[in-house]
Motif scaffolding. Structure first.
Motif, PDB file in Angstrom:
ATOM      1  N   ASP A  29      12.501   7.117  -5.003  1.00 22.99           N
ATOM      2  CA  ASP A  29      13.234   6.079  -5.576  1.00 22.99           C
ATOM      3  C   ASP A  29      11.886   4.966  -4.879  1.00 22.99           C
ATOM      4  N   GLU A  30      11.630   4.947  -4.189  1.00 23.15           N
ATOM      5  CA  GLU A  30      11.465   3.934  -3.065  1.00 23.15           C
ATOM      6  C   GLU A  30       9.601   4.432  -3.840  1.00 23.15           C
ATOM      7  N   TYR A  34       7.148   0.897  -5.470  1.00 24.49           N
ATOM      8  CA  TYR A  34       6.103   0.895  -4.878  1.00 24.49           C
ATOM      9  C   TYR A  34       5.198   1.202  -5.756  1.00 24.49           C
TER      10      TYR A  34
END
Length: 402
Positions: A29-30, A34
C-alpha cells in the motif's frame, strides 16, 4: 520423525505466515501511495510546462555515427601543395603529385571532407596567378608610368597627322596610311597593353601560363570546381593577360577624369536614346580619350535631330548636310534648333555602317569627318536609320564635317 510432529511444525508455519501477512500488505500500500504521488507530480509539472501529461515519452535516439575526419597528416599534404606547386624540380613535382593523391584518397566520396579541403584552396589559383602576372611585368620592367609615356609621347604625333591640311577627302585620303602609322602606337598600348609588351618588350607569358594551368589541373583532381576559371577566361594564359592588364590599368586617368560625363551617358534610358546610338558614343569617346580629348556628353535634342536626319536621308536615298525641302530644316543648325538645341553645331553624315562602332571607324578613314569627331565639342547626338548615320556636335568650336 513422527506424523504428529510433522503436523505440529506445519501448524506453526501457518501461524507464522498469518502473522507476517498484514506487514506485506502494508508495504504494498505504501509503495502504491508513493507511486501515485510521483505520477501526480509528473502530470502537474507537464501541465505547468505546457506539455501533454498523457503524451508517451519520446524514444531514446540512437547515437549519431561520428563524422568522418581527415587524417592528421592532411594539413601537411595541403602545405606541401601550396609550398611546392610552382617548383620545376622533378623530386618536388613528385611530392606535390603524391600529396594531391593522398588527399584524394583520404576524401574518398565524402562530400563534407571534400568541401572542407576545397575551402582551404578557395581563390588560391587566382591569388597565385596575380603573383605570376606581377612577376611577368617586373621581368620586363613594365610599369604604368612607362606605358603612359608611350601615350604622352605619341599623342602629339597622331594629332599632327590628323590635323594636317594635306590629309583630305579631296584626294581620297592619300595620307590615311600616315595617320594610321602615327596612331598605331596609341592603339596598341591603349587597346591591348599586354600584347604591346609581348611584341615590343618580349614579355613571356607562356611559361607562367603553363605553370598556372598545372595548378588548375592539380586542384581539379581534389575538387573539379577548383580548377575552373571564371566566365570569359579560358585558361592560364587568358587569366595572366587579364591580370596584367588590370595591374597596368592604362586608361585609369582618362576614365577617372571623364567619369561624370560617362556615367551620365550610361544612365540615359534606351527609350530616350537607343542602345546602338549609345554604343556609338561609347566607342567614339574611348577614341577621343586615347588622343587626350575629353568625352562628349549625349544631348537628347541633338540625338533627336540626328536620328530624324538619318531617317530622312534613308528615305531619299542619299546623304547631305544642306537639303532643300527637308521637313526639319535645310541646314544642320536649323534642324538642331528645331529639335531644341540652341548652340552652335557641327554635323557628320554617312551611309554604309550597320553598327555604331563601324560608323566611328568609317568616319576615322574620312579626313574632314575624322577631324570633326575629335573637335573641341562638348555635346553629341548620334542617330541612325538602317545604314545611315548622323552625328550632331554642339557646345564648342570643333568645326564641321562635309
Amino acid at each position: 520423525m513422527g506424523i504428529s510432529r510433522l503436523k505440529r511444525l506445519a501448524a506453526v508455519a501457518g501461524l507464522l505466515a498469518s502473522l507476517a501477512a498484514p506487514g506485506v500488505v502494508l508495504a504494498d500500500d505504501e509503495e502504491d501511495f508513493y507511486k501515485a504521488m510521483r505520477e501526480k507530480q509528473r502530470r502537474e509539472k507537464a501541465i505547468k510546462e505546457g506539455k501533454d501529461p498523457d503524451a508517451k515519452p519520446e524514444p531514446t535516439k540512437a547515437a549519431e555515427p561520428e563524422a568522418p575526419k581527415l587524417p592528421e597528416t592532411a594539413s601537411g599534404w595541403i602545405a606541401t601543395i601550396k609550398r611546392l606547386w610552382d617548383s620545376e624540380k622533378p623530386e618536388e613535382v613528385q611530392l606535390v603529385d603524391e600529396a594531391v593523391e593522398r588527399l584524394v584518397v583520404a576524401i574518398g566520396g565524402d562530400a563534407t571532407l571534400r568541401a572542407k579541403v576545397s575551402k582551404t584552396f578557395e581563390g588560391y589559383k587566382e591569388k597565385e596567378g596575380a603573383k605570376l602576372a606581377a612577376a611577368c611585368l617586373k621581368d620586363v620592367k613594365a610599369t604604368r608610368d612607362s606605358l603612359r609615356r608611350v601615350l604622352v609621347e605619341n599623342r602629339p604625333l597622331a594629332l599632327k597627322a590628323i590635323m594636317d591640311p594635306r590629309y583630305t577627302e579631296a584626294d581620297d585620303c592619300k595620307l590615311q596610311p600616315e595617320v594610321d602609322k602615327a596612331c598605331k602606337p596609341l592603339f596598341d598600348v591603349w587597346n591591348d597593353p599586354v600584347n604591346y609588351l609581348i611584341e615590343k618588350k618580349r614579355a613571356d607569358l607562356s611559361r607562367p601560363a603553363a605553370r598556372l594551368d598545372r595548378l588548375a589541373a592539380l586542384l581539379a583532381r581534389i575538387d573539379e570546381p577548383l580548377g575552373r576559371w571564371e566566365a570569359g577566361v579560358a585558361d592560364g594564359n587568358a587569366f595572366l593577360r587579364q591580370a596584367c592588364s588590370a595591374l597596368i590599368d592604362i586608361k585609369k586617368e582618362e576614365y577617372e577624369a571623364n567619369k561624370g560625363v560617362l556615367s551620365a551617358n550610361e544612365a540615359i534610358p534606351d527609350a530616350d536614346c537607343d542602345a546602338e546610338s549609345k554604343s556609338h558614343v561609347r566607342v567614339l569617346n574611348d577614341y577621343r580619350m586615347m588622343l587626350g580629348r575629353g568625352a562628349l556628353a549625349i544631348n537628347l535634342a541633338l540625338y533627336k535631330a540626328a536620328t530624324s536626319h538619318s531617317k530622312y536621308q534613308e528615305k531619299i536615298g542619299r546623304i547631305g548636310h544642306d537639303i532643300p525641302g527637308h521637313p526639319d530644316g535645310v541646314t544642320p543648325q536649323q534642324r538642331c534648333k528645331r529639335a531644341g538645341y540652341g548652340g552652335s553645331v557641327g554635323e557628320n553624315c554617312l551611309m554604309g555602317s550597320s553598327t555604331g562602332a563601324e560608323a566611328v571607324w568609317q568616319w576615322y578613314r574620312a579626313a574632314e569627318h575624322h577631324r570633326a569627331m575629335i573637335g573641341n565639342w562638348v555635346h553629341i547626338g548620334a542617330g541612325h536609320s538602317g545604314v545611315y548615320w548622323t552625328q550632331n556636335f554642339g557646345g564648342g568650336a570643333g568645326g564641321r564635317g562635309n
